[in-house]
Structure formats: C-alpha cells, structure tokens
Design an enzyme around this catalytic site. Structure first.
Site, PDB file in Angstrom:
ATOM      1  N   ILE A 159      13.052  -8.019  41.835  1.00 17.67           N
ATOM      2  CA  ILE A 159      12.249  -8.385  40.681  1.00 17.67           C
ATOM      3  C   ILE A 159      10.802  -8.518  41.128  1.00 17.67           C
ATOM      4  O   ILE A 159      10.517  -8.696  42.309  1.00 17.67           O
ATOM      5  CB  ILE A 159      12.752  -9.675  39.992  1.00 17.67           C
ATOM      6  CG1 ILE A 159      12.840 -10.841  40.959  1.00 17.67           C
ATOM      7  CG2 ILE A 159      14.091  -9.426  39.325  1.00 17.67           C
ATOM      8  CD1 ILE A 159      13.319 -12.135  40.329  1.00 17.67           C
ATOM      9  N   ASP A 160       9.911  -8.416  40.185  1.00 15.24           N
ATOM     10  CA  ASP A 160       8.491  -8.359  40.487  1.00 15.24           C
ATOM     11  C   ASP A 160       7.994  -9.643  41.144  1.00 15.24           C
ATOM     12  O   ASP A 160       8.570 -10.721  40.959  1.00 15.24           O
ATOM     13  CB  ASP A 160       7.726  -8.119  39.176  1.00 15.24           C
ATOM     14  CG  ASP A 160       6.270  -7.856  39.403  1.00 15.24           C
ATOM     15  OD1 ASP A 160       5.954  -6.860  40.063  1.00 15.24           O
ATOM     16  OD2 ASP A 160       5.438  -8.659  38.944  1.00 15.24           O
ATOM     17  N   LYS A 161       6.924  -9.525  41.890  1.00 19.71           N
ATOM     18  CA  LYS A 161       6.319 -10.667  42.588  1.00 19.71           C
ATOM     19  C   LYS A 161       6.111 -11.858  41.659  1.00 19.71           C
ATOM     20  O   LYS A 161       6.448 -12.994  41.998  1.00 19.71           O
ATOM     21  CB  LYS A 161       4.976 -10.226  43.180  1.00 19.71           C
ATOM     22  CG  LYS A 161       4.130 -11.359  43.742  1.00 19.71           C
ATOM     23  CD  LYS A 161       2.769 -10.844  44.186  1.00 19.71           C
ATOM     24  CE  LYS A 161       1.878 -11.995  44.654  1.00 19.71           C
ATOM     25  NZ  LYS A 161       0.538 -11.519  45.086  1.00 19.71           N
ATOM     26  N   THR A 163       7.487 -12.460  38.714  1.00 18.72           N
ATOM     27  CA  THR A 163       8.650 -12.832  37.904  1.00 18.72           C
ATOM     28  C   THR A 163       9.511 -13.759  38.751  1.00 18.72           C
ATOM     29  O   THR A 163       9.733 -13.503  39.932  1.00 18.72           O
ATOM     30  CB  THR A 163       9.462 -11.586  37.494  1.00 18.72           C
ATOM     31  OG1 THR A 163       8.623 -10.728  36.725  1.00 18.72           O
ATOM     32  CG2 THR A 163      10.686 -11.967  36.676  1.00 18.72           C
ATOM     33  N   GLN A 307       2.774 -13.458  34.352  1.00 19.74           N
ATOM     34  CA  GLN A 307       3.503 -13.140  33.124  1.00 19.74           C
ATOM     35  C   GLN A 307       4.672 -14.122  32.944  1.00 19.74           C
ATOM     36  O   GLN A 307       5.321 -14.522  33.906  1.00 19.74           O
ATOM     37  CB  GLN A 307       4.031 -11.700  33.147  1.00 19.74           C
ATOM     38  CG  GLN A 307       5.153 -11.410  34.135  1.00 19.74           C
ATOM     39  CD  GLN A 307       4.654 -10.844  35.452  1.00 19.74           C
ATOM     40  OE1 GLN A 307       3.450 -10.828  35.690  1.00 19.74           O
ATOM     41  NE2 GLN A 307       5.555 -10.385  36.298  1.00 19.74           N
TER      42      GLN A 307
END
Length: 354
Positions: A159-161, A163, A307
């Site tokens: 998963i993204d940094k 997130t 985010q």
C-alpha cells in the site's frame, strides 16, 4: 540451447500494486527428452533448488503454454515455460533497521502489519532505507523459516506510503506464492475507509472503469472511457459510513487491485479523497467561503497531512491451514482526529440551521 529470457519490471512504490512478474521464460528445444519439469528447471535456473521449484509449482507459479502445471509435468518439445513470482528481481541490498511496527498477528507463514502512515513499503529509488522491509529484515535477524533458510520478508502486495492500515507479508516462499496468487486472482476480501469530498445521493454504489497511467503524467493514474483498450479493468464498491455534509466517510471494497484505484476512482465520480494532493483533494472543493471555514480545513490538513485512506480490514484463507482469517484495524490517530473534527463541525452546522 534453450531460449532463456530474464524479465524484470519497474515497480514504483505505489498503492495496491499486486502483479505476478515473469522472472524466467524458456522455450524447450525440439530434441529435449520428456523430463519432469522440476528437474528440467533445476538445470537452467541459477541459485535455485528443487524444493523452491516445487513450491512455485504448488502455488501455480509455473506456467506452461499459458496454463499452470505441477512439478511432475513432463516437458514437451517447444513448450513455452514461464516462471512467475510475486515481485520483480531486485539488486537492492536490504539493510536491517530497528523501526517500530504494529504487529497484530504473526505465525510461521505470515505476519500482519498495521502500517503507520508515512512508512514506505519497499526500498526503491529515493527510499533505500527506513522502509517496512528494512524493519522486517531487522525483526527476522537470526531466525529461520520452515525450510531452514534465513527468514526474510516476502511481499505479496503493498500500500502507498501515505496510506495506513492492514498489510500481509509472507515468511516463506510457498506462503508468498500462494498468497500472491490469491491477490492476483482477487480471491480475498479487502475493505478501506476513505474520507472524500462531497455528499452522495445514494448510500452505496459501484465504480467500474479501466485504470492506467495518465499518458501526460506517468506518475499519476487516470480512468479511461468505457470501452477503451487502455488501462486495466477496475471495480470499486463503496458505501456510506457517515455523512458530514461537505465530506463523507465511505467504505470501499476492492474487487480488483490497481495502482491508486480508490483514489482515482473517487476522483472520477467527483469525490476526491480529502487532502489527496495527487488527485486534487488538497483544495477546498465543498463548503462555504467564510474565512473561519477555510481555517477549519487548514487545521484538518495540518492534522492529517496525507490522503485520508486507511486499509481497514483484510480477509484471506491461510496458506497452510486453509482457514479463513479476518484482520481488522482501528483508524490511526490522525484519521480519527480529523473524523472527530468533522463530526463536531457537522453538529454545529445543524444547530445553526435550526
């Protein structure tokens, strides 16, 4: 002589990156005798063992003429054999680093991480240290896996940094291959929580749209028009958890796992994620023009400078026991704090309107 191709692919550190990579491809010579495929491959692949090849076969990662085959398959002349693995070949040396991790579950086959926001999953260009893999490498120092090899973290998804939330990492090759295959086939259940701009007319819905790299900016994903041959098929199911007027907390269930899928799908339907800089959510998209409201939003952005996306739960069949396991996580402090601020703001608005 057999035709050998070694294929690697670039893997940017992106959210929901789950693919199978072709590490080797062989075309069997016309005069080759019909050997078992595990023996045949052992003679061709450097630095491997028959056990590793057999584990790859058990996980359906050895594909002959487009079809997975087991270790006792006998090769035929002109067979095209591909070896698929959950991650590309890498030359980066992994440096063990003592980085604190939230580990809600661990056994001999897998480890569950509740990843904190800001933690990169794997060393790559610009992030060679300080990653989840560096932390797990430190955690596994001196430990052996079930086959007696040095234990090391084996990614099956990422998963993204920025997130947060639940990730699963394998601890041996068979578990890695088995789990990666399930991710590749979408044979699992994943739910994310996202705070998005705007309100919804409906309580739930489904977004269908091919996701691929934006031709004008390769670092950003986009949704291509229906019927387009660009991008990859992507499906996101969503439902409202709580409404705050100008923003909404939604649960997203992934049917596919494309890079930035939730983020780009939500932008596509006009609801970018709150404070998602890449997809335009770091601007005030809904609300009043009062300076007090602008200050409120700025405070929220400072409180959660990323985010608003959290991998809430993951349900998957255990690679060894065959039992279904469901892992759930609480929202991290920054996300929970912003939700509480919006909850209070929405209550004050209701009182003012009465």
């Amino acid at each position: 002589m057999d035709n050998l191709e070694v294929t690697t692919q670039d893997t940017p550190n992106t959210e929901e990156k789950e693919e199978l990579y072709e590490h080797f491809r062989f075309v069997v010579d016309k005069g080759t005798e019909m050997l078992r495929i595990d023996k045949y491959l052992m003679n061709l692949i450097p630095n491997t063992s028959r056990n590793k090849i057999q584990q790859a076969a058990k996980a359906n990662c050895i594909v002959v003429n487009g079809k997975p085959e087991k270790q006792n398959y006998r090769v035929h002349p002109l067979d095209v054999i591909s070896i698929l693995m959950p991650q590309p070949l890498r030359d980066i040396e992994i440096i063990p680093e003592d980085i604190p991790l939230n580990v809600p579950y661990e056994d001999d086959d897998l480890i569950i991480i509740n990843k904190q926001p800001g933690l990169v999953v794997h060393p790559a260009y610009g992030n060679y240290t300080g990653t989840l893999v560096n932390a797990l490498t430190f955690r596994f120092l001196g430990k052996k896996d079930k086959d007696g090899n040095d234990q090391r973290p084996m990614l099956v998804h990422r998963i993204d940094k920025n997130t947060s939330g639940i990730m699963i990492v394998a601890k041996n090759e068979l578990a890695q291959m088995t789990l990666a295959k399930r991710f590749f086939n979408h044979d699992l259940e994943r739910k994310y929580w996202a705070l998005v701009w705007g309100d919804f007319k409906e309580d739930e819905g489904t977004i269908v749209g091919n996701v691929g790299r934006n031709p004008k900016d390769r670092l950003v994903m986009t949704v291509f028009p229906e019927g387009s041959d660009q991008g990859k098929h992507a499906v996101t199911h969503w439902k409202v958890i709580e409404r705050f007027g100008y923003v909404t907390l939604v649960e997203c269930q992934l049917e596919t796992g494309r890079t930035h899928q939730i983020r780009v799908h939500m932008k596509y339907i006009g609801h970018p994620l709150f404070n998602d800089e890449t997809y335009g959510g770091d601007q005030i998209l809904k609300g009043t023009t009062f300076s007090k409201y602008k200050q409120f939003i700025d405070n929220c952005f400072r409180l959660m400078p990323r985010q608003a996306l959290h991998a809430k739960s993951l349900g998957i069949v255990h690679p060894s026991t065959g039992k279904y396991m469901l892992f759930d996580s609480e929202l991290p402090e920054d996300f929970a704090a912003v939700i509480e601020k919006w909850r209070n703001y929405a209550k004050h608005r209701e009182l003012e309107e009465e």
